[in-house]
Design an enzyme around this catalytic site. Sequence first.
Site, PDB file in Angstrom:
ATOM      1  N   LEU A   1       2.095   9.685   8.796  1.00  0.00           N
ATOM      2  CA  LEU A   1       2.764   8.568   9.475  1.00  0.00           C
ATOM      3  C   LEU A   1       2.294   7.214   8.948  1.00  0.00           C
ATOM      4  O   LEU A   1       1.153   7.053   8.524  1.00  0.00           O
ATOM      5  CB  LEU A   1       2.521   8.662  10.979  1.00  0.00           C
TER       6      LEU A   1
ATOM      7  N   HIS B   1       7.314   4.636  10.524  1.00  0.00           N
ATOM      8  CA  HIS B   1       7.465   5.539  11.667  1.00  0.00           C
ATOM      9  C   HIS B   1       7.174   4.802  12.978  1.00  0.00           C
ATOM     10  O   HIS B   1       7.839   5.023  13.996  1.00  0.00           O
ATOM     11  CB  HIS B   1       6.498   6.721  11.548  1.00  0.00           C
TER      12      HIS B   1
ATOM     13  N   GLN C   1      13.624  22.793   3.989  1.00  0.00           N
ATOM     14  CA  GLN C   1      14.312  21.692   3.304  1.00  0.00           C
ATOM     15  C   GLN C   1      13.715  21.384   1.938  1.00  0.00           C
ATOM     16  O   GLN C   1      14.152  20.454   1.260  1.00  0.00           O
ATOM     17  CB  GLN C   1      14.334  20.438   4.180  1.00  0.00           C
TER      18      GLN C   1
ATOM     19  N   LYS D   1      16.050   4.498   5.319  1.00  0.00           N
ATOM     20  CA  LYS D   1      15.641   4.842   3.947  1.00  0.00           C
ATOM     21  C   LYS D   1      16.272   6.177   3.557  1.00  0.00           C
ATOM     22  O   LYS D   1      16.686   6.374   2.422  1.00  0.00           O
ATOM     23  CB  LYS D   1      14.120   4.914   3.833  1.00  0.00           C
TER      24      LYS D   1
ATOM     25  N   SER E   1       7.031   4.898   2.686  1.00  0.00           N
ATOM     26  CA  SER E   1       7.321   6.318   2.588  1.00  0.00           C
ATOM     27  C   SER E   1       6.008   7.084   2.575  1.00  0.00           C
ATOM     28  O   SER E   1       5.007   6.596   2.036  1.00  0.00           O
ATOM     29  CB  SER E   1       8.083   6.621   1.287  1.00  0.00           C
TER      30      SER E   1
ATOM     31  N   ARG F   1       5.385   9.507   0.824  1.00  0.00           N
ATOM     32  CA  ARG F   1       5.083   9.828  -0.584  1.00  0.00           C
ATOM     33  C   ARG F   1       4.323   8.706  -1.283  1.00  0.00           C
ATOM     34  O   ARG F   1       3.701   8.935  -2.322  1.00  0.00           O
ATOM     35  CB  ARG F   1       6.374  10.120  -1.356  1.00  0.00           C
TER      36      ARG F   1
END
Length: 280
Positions: free
Chosen positions: A33, A37, A61, A150, A186, A188
Amino acid sequence: MDIFNEKEKLAQTIIELKKQNKTIGFVPTMGALHDGHMSLLNVSKAQNDYTIVSIFVNPTQFNNPDDLKKYPRTEEKDIELLIKNGCDFVYMPSVSDLYEENEKAKHYDFGTIDKVMEGSSRPGHFDGVATVVSKLFNIVQPTKAYFGEKDFQQIRIIQEMVKQEKLDVEIVPISIYRAVSGLALSSRNARLSSKQLNDAPQIYEILSKAVALKSEGKDVAEIKDFVEYEFAQSPFELEYFEITNEETLLSIEHFEEAKNVRGFVVAYAGDIRLIDNIKF
């Protein structure tokens, strides 16, 4: 803040809240997070009596097993951040709490919106997203659910899934949360090196210049050429840049073709795949 690992215990709490006519906001996440978020959590808290955040790295996914393995997991920090920001409940299920053994993602017919962009790059990805979000909605029974823009294509998928399954939940899109530099936050980003982090704001700079070109009268083809050229000069490898109708997500050739238009980009920093978009 109460933490639930089992859907039955969470469902019991939700039944009690519903008896009291309480509204429930829901923020589904895959953890790691960040302030993006928290922006969803804060809107939910302002609009509902209670807010539930889920943390679950959804295996169905990920079409790339390495991506699933490398996805950042920071559960202790996540819990600290949620407590600090006044979250009411957290649902952190195991895979077996949500999926039967060997259960696969449900296959949906989303028309064109899951065939383009992320859909063509990541086969089966959106079936996995829709499957897990449907499961979570059925457990949490939220009044409203909050998603960041996003992942705009994901929002369109979830809106369609809700329509198809006739679920009684309002989907609330929230604007992209950006660092001061313009970089879209993000999970990532945690994998970026300091140099990559320093370079990454160039993605938003290129998108912003593209929007400025539209106001100067440039049409779609010229703007796409510009973006491709700029990425060729950048440290990033461009996977795609598309300008689409927001509703259908189909590419357009001229801005007059759609009332609401958005540009979508995916670029690699090393092996890290970064996505962003901007409204035209």
